[in-house]
Design a protein around this motif. Structure first.
Motif, PDB file in Angstrom:
ATOM      1  N   LEU A  81      50.644 -33.304  37.407  1.00  0.00           N
ATOM      2  CA  LEU A  81      49.374 -33.679  36.777  1.00  0.00           C
ATOM      3  C   LEU A  81      49.618 -34.499  35.510  1.00  0.00           C
ATOM      4  O   LEU A  81      49.009 -35.546  35.304  1.00  0.00           O
ATOM      5  N   PRO A  99      52.089 -21.579  24.646  1.00  0.00           N
ATOM      6  CA  PRO A  99      52.596 -20.273  25.105  1.00  0.00           C
ATOM      7  C   PRO A  99      54.114 -20.142  24.971  1.00  0.00           C
ATOM      8  O   PRO A  99      54.627 -19.050  24.714  1.00  0.00           O
ATOM      9  N   ALA A 101      55.854 -21.813  22.676  1.00  0.00           N
ATOM     10  CA  ALA A 101      56.180 -21.910  21.260  1.00  0.00           C
ATOM     11  C   ALA A 101      55.918 -20.614  20.507  1.00  0.00           C
ATOM     12  O   ALA A 101      56.600 -20.298  19.550  1.00  0.00           O
ATOM     13  N   ILE A 110      49.194  -9.685  21.820  1.00  0.00           N
ATOM     14  CA  ILE A 110      47.867 -10.275  22.040  1.00  0.00           C
ATOM     15  C   ILE A 110      47.398  -9.983  23.463  1.00  0.00           C
ATOM     16  O   ILE A 110      46.258  -9.611  23.697  1.00  0.00           O
ATOM     17  N   THR A 114      44.168  -8.202  25.106  1.00  0.00           N
ATOM     18  CA  THR A 114      43.344  -8.911  26.082  1.00  0.00           C
ATOM     19  C   THR A 114      43.118  -8.065  27.334  1.00  0.00           C
ATOM     20  O   THR A 114      42.057  -8.087  27.941  1.00  0.00           O
ATOM     21  N   LEU A 121      38.750  -8.999  26.400  1.00  0.00           N
ATOM     22  CA  LEU A 121      37.929 -10.104  26.897  1.00  0.00           C
ATOM     23  C   LEU A 121      38.251 -10.472  28.343  1.00  0.00           C
ATOM     24  O   LEU A 121      37.436 -11.091  29.010  1.00  0.00           O
ATOM     25  N   TRP A 155      53.066 -16.630  32.550  1.00  0.00           N
ATOM     26  CA  TRP A 155      52.339 -17.431  31.559  1.00  0.00           C
ATOM     27  C   TRP A 155      53.300 -18.009  30.514  1.00  0.00           C
ATOM     28  O   TRP A 155      53.204 -19.167  30.135  1.00  0.00           O
TER      29      TRP A 155
ATOM     30  N   ILE B  16      41.328 -29.937  36.648  1.00  0.00           N
ATOM     31  CA  ILE B  16      42.553 -29.128  36.694  1.00  0.00           C
ATOM     32  C   ILE B  16      43.112 -28.940  35.284  1.00  0.00           C
ATOM     33  O   ILE B  16      43.551 -27.852  34.916  1.00  0.00           O
ATOM     34  N   SER B  17      43.055 -30.013  34.492  1.00  0.00           N
ATOM     35  CA  SER B  17      43.561 -29.902  33.116  1.00  0.00           C
ATOM     36  C   SER B  17      42.789 -28.838  32.349  1.00  0.00           C
ATOM     37  O   SER B  17      43.376 -28.027  31.629  1.00  0.00           O
ATOM     38  N   SER B  20      43.732 -25.335  33.538  1.00  0.00           N
ATOM     39  CA  SER B  20      45.078 -24.977  33.076  1.00  0.00           C
ATOM     40  C   SER B  20      45.069 -24.625  31.595  1.00  0.00           C
ATOM     41  O   SER B  20      45.650 -23.627  31.174  1.00  0.00           O
ATOM     42  N   LEU B  21      44.392 -25.472  30.822  1.00  0.00           N
ATOM     43  CA  LEU B  21      44.342 -25.210  29.387  1.00  0.00           C
ATOM     44  C   LEU B  21      43.656 -23.885  29.104  1.00  0.00           C
ATOM     45  O   LEU B  21      44.103 -23.112  28.269  1.00  0.00           O
ATOM     46  N   PHE B  22      42.565 -23.624  29.825  1.00  0.00           N
ATOM     47  CA  PHE B  22      41.852 -22.367  29.626  1.00  0.00           C
ATOM     48  C   PHE B  22      42.787 -21.190  29.885  1.00  0.00           C
ATOM     49  O   PHE B  22      42.892 -20.266  29.078  1.00  0.00           O
ATOM     50  N   LEU B  24      46.083 -21.104  29.910  1.00  0.00           N
ATOM     51  CA  LEU B  24      47.244 -21.033  29.020  1.00  0.00           C
ATOM     52  C   LEU B  24      46.867 -20.675  27.584  1.00  0.00           C
ATOM     53  O   LEU B  24      47.658 -20.101  26.854  1.00  0.00           O
ATOM     54  N   LEU B  25      45.634 -21.023  27.187  1.00  0.00           N
ATOM     55  CA  LEU B  25      45.268 -20.790  25.784  1.00  0.00           C
ATOM     56  C   LEU B  25      44.354 -19.585  25.591  1.00  0.00           C
ATOM     57  O   LEU B  25      44.049 -19.207  24.459  1.00  0.00           O
ATOM     58  N   PHE B  26      43.910 -18.979  26.694  1.00  0.00           N
ATOM     59  CA  PHE B  26      42.996 -17.845  26.635  1.00  0.00           C
ATOM     60  C   PHE B  26      43.403 -16.777  25.612  1.00  0.00           C
ATOM     61  O   PHE B  26      42.606 -16.405  24.744  1.00  0.00           O
ATOM     62  N   PRO B  27      44.659 -16.271  25.656  1.00  0.00           N
ATOM     63  CA  PRO B  27      45.029 -15.217  24.707  1.00  0.00           C
ATOM     64  C   PRO B  27      44.945 -15.666  23.253  1.00  0.00           C
ATOM     65  O   PRO B  27      44.642 -14.856  22.382  1.00  0.00           O
ATOM     66  N   PHE B  28      45.197 -16.951  23.000  1.00  0.00           N
ATOM     67  CA  PHE B  28      45.142 -17.415  21.612  1.00  0.00           C
ATOM     68  C   PHE B  28      43.701 -17.462  21.124  1.00  0.00           C
ATOM     69  O   PHE B  28      43.422 -17.214  19.957  1.00  0.00           O
ATOM     70  N   VAL B  30      41.469 -15.311  22.218  1.00  0.00           N
ATOM     71  CA  VAL B  30      41.208 -13.887  21.966  1.00  0.00           C
ATOM     72  C   VAL B  30      41.730 -13.507  20.582  1.00  0.00           C
ATOM     73  O   VAL B  30      41.053 -12.837  19.798  1.00  0.00           O
ATOM     74  N   MET B  31      42.940 -13.956  20.279  1.00  0.00           N
ATOM     75  CA  MET B  31      43.559 -13.633  18.990  1.00  0.00           C
ATOM     76  C   MET B  31      42.706 -14.134  17.823  1.00  0.00           C
ATOM     77  O   MET B  31      42.363 -13.368  16.922  1.00  0.00           O
ATOM     78  N   VAL B 257      54.579 -22.107  15.793  1.00  0.00           N
ATOM     79  CA  VAL B 257      54.142 -23.066  16.809  1.00  0.00           C
ATOM     80  C   VAL B 257      54.295 -24.489  16.279  1.00  0.00           C
ATOM     81  O   VAL B 257      54.767 -25.383  16.985  1.00  0.00           O
TER      82      VAL B 257
END
Lengths: 279, 278
Positions: A81, A99, A101, A110, A114, A121, A155, B16-17, B20-22, B24-28, B30-31, B257
């Motif tokens: 992609l 993820p 990093a 975290i 979750t 959530l 993940w 798709i992007s 994927s982002l959702f 991969l970034l979901f836990p952050f 939440v944080m 990060v």
């Protein structure tokens, strides 16, 4: 000699402990971790008689195979992609690194929150989307806890895979695709006759690295479930650590370290050979 | 026809992007969200996505109620010391592997690559005993020593590949002009290979900052804990203050990060270098 300081340090902190662990597996040890007496293969045979050990070993293999397969597939998809030409992919490439990093122990905490069955959530999301009205208490029962841990491990591993594949894809010259298109090859054919063969070395190296990282993933499991409930989510490295530092059974822990060492040695030698052959 | 196909493709790419982002970034998300919630909202059902009232005070409370400042300075001190020591040991060793042709050179490269893959679990028991014998349990030294050495083989290996890319000619010219070997390293090689050295240093710093198992095993006194184990201890409490833990997580994650993103491109190249020919 320029390497002497580094080698001496490694001898004391890496090589000596490795040898000590290997030797320890042939000794009966007390709760302080001192050698009491030589027992030959006694520790091996008593560990092999323990059913939990075999279950944990089998789970480690299953864990590694499934997680690496999922990471590789997802990483390949994401790599392809990101190799497409569209606006904003630069930002996406930057964001998907996060993820990988983030510090693993903190990310695991975290996720633990979750997964919380009442206030988390994730379950709220599953209910809102109508996926299930009664989402499981993820970390409370063995099967869902295993898959919860696995999700976190996958993940964590996806970004490296995606970026490694992306680097591999970008190294393939456009001319091959253009020539194939002229010859009338469809996209599936182009993928299987150009992309895959060129990516093969990257896939090999990346999966090998991933196998070692996944097999070794102590942090995720230890933090999220601590191998529980009742050792049902332990893999070899977490079970080993608990056997040593919670149950103070250093003899059997050493045998497991012995086995872990051999497994990692085989894979890391394969990785080293590939690295030097290709590079 | 072509433009319809193109539009369809674009929709698919962005779709798709986004998914994927959702994921991969979901836990952050939440944080961040939890770190800005008041206690009452954290423990309410159904949970809320975005805090009803943005409660910044968590970021003050965490400093007042927990020794988070101490944890951070512990982590920082240990990681910086390790990074410096690591550089002092790794640069000469990488130079030797990269520049000198001695017997067994290839064997050493093999060894560094293999050792880099070792799991700390394999050596944790003898190391624990060593630290006990040396009287170093519950000290910075225990973590500084183990982390410095444990990150060493990766550093040597990364650095030597950077050094390999620096042409030897310049150094040879300098040698002929009367520079000593040490001078060629400090005056020529290090400045030229500086980006690689910085990447390696950043990576060492991050690895040490993120380290968990050594600290969990060697440190039991609260005031000696690095941030990872300090935060882990929130979970061991009878009631977990998730809003405070998530606030601590933000503090522990954000700088790392950013650092990681600076070094990351070189890192992927280093790890898969043999397989990616450009």
């Amino acid at each position: 000699m320029l390497m002497a300081p580094a080698l001496l340090a490694m001898a004391a902190i890496v090589f000596y402990p490795v040898i000590s662990t290997l030797l320890s597996s042939f000794f009966e040890m007390n709760k302080m971790g001192d050698w009491v007496r030589f027992v030959g293969l006694g520790n091996f045979s008593s560990l092999f008689a323990d059913k939990t050990f075999w279950v944990v070993l089998a789970r480690s293999v299953f864990w590694t195979v499934v997680a690496v397969a999922l990471k590789t597939l997802a990483g390949l998809g994401l790599g392809i992609l990101l190799n497409q030409d569209y606006r904003g992919r630069g930002i996406i490439r930057t964001l998907i690194v996060i993820p990988w990093a983030a510090p693993v122990p903190i990310a695991a905490m975290i996720w633990m929150w979750t997964f919380n069955s009442q206030f988390g959530l994730l379950n709220h999301f599953l209910k809102q989307m109508g996926i299930t009205s009664r989402p499981p208490a993820w970390l409370a029962n063995p099967t869902t806890a295993f898959w919860a841990n696995l999700t976190v491990d996958v993940w964590l591993g996806i970004p490296f895979m995606a970026l490694a594949f992306l680097a591999g894809l970008q190294a393939i010259s456009h001319e091959y695709y253009e020539a194939a298109e002229i010859d009338g090859a469809n996209s599936l054919q182009r993928f299987s006759y150009i992309t895959l063969p060129f990516l093969r070395p990257v896939i090999l190296v990346a999966t090998l690295l991933s196998v070692m990282w996944t097999f070794n993933d102590f942090n995720v499991i230890y933090i999220i479930t601590k191998g529980g409930p009742m050792n049902t989510t332990d893999i070899l490295v977490t079970y080993l650590y608990k056997t040593a530092f919670l149950f103070l059974d250093f003899s059997h822990a050493s045998v497991m370290a012995f086995i872990t060492f051999i497994v990692l040695l085989v894979f890391s030698l394969a990785y080293a050979r590939l690295y030097f052959k290709e590079g | 026809m072509g433009s319809i196909r193109k539009t369809g493709q674009a929709v698919a790419f962005y779709g798709i992007s986004a998914v994927s982002l959702f994921l991969l970034l979901f836990p952050f998300f939440v944080m961040l969200s939890t770190s800005l919630k008041q206690v009452g909202e954290v423990y309410s059902t159904p949970p809320t996505w975005i805090p009803k009232v943005v409660y910044w005070k968590n970021y003050i409370e965490i400093w007042q109620q927990y020794p988070i400042g101490r944890y951070i300075s512990n982590s920082f001190f240990i990681a910086v010391t390790c990074t410096i020591l690591n550089g002092l040991l790794a640069v000469p060793a990488a130079y030797a592997v990269s520049r000198l042709r001695f017997a067994g050179r290839k064997m050493f490269m093999y060894m560094f690559l293999v050792v880099q893959m070792f799991s700390p679990v394999i050596i944790i028991m003898p190391l624990f005993k060593l630290m006990a014998v040396w009287g170093l349990l519950d000290t910075y030294q225990s973590l500084i020593i183990t982390n410095t050495v444990f990150t060493l083989s990766f550093s040597i290996w990364m650095l030597s590949s950077y050094f390999n890319n620096v042409p030897v000619d310049i150094e040879q010219a300098a040698l002929i002009d009367g520079c000593s070997r040490v001078q060629t390293i400090t005056k020529i090689l290090i400045p030229i290979a500086a980006p690689g050295i910085v990447t390696t240093a950043i990576y060492t710093f991050i690895s040490v900052w993120n380290e968990f198992m050594f600290a969990l095993t060697f440190i039991s006194r609260a005031e000696m804990r690095p941030l990872t184990v300090g935060l882990y201890n929130f979970i061991r409490l009878w009631t977990i203050n998730w809003h405070h833990l998530m606030t601590g997580a933000v503090i522990g994650i954000v700088p790392i990060v950013i650092l990681f993103m600076i070094a990351e491109r070189n890192l992927v190249k280093g790890l898969a270098a043999g397989a990616v020919k450009s």
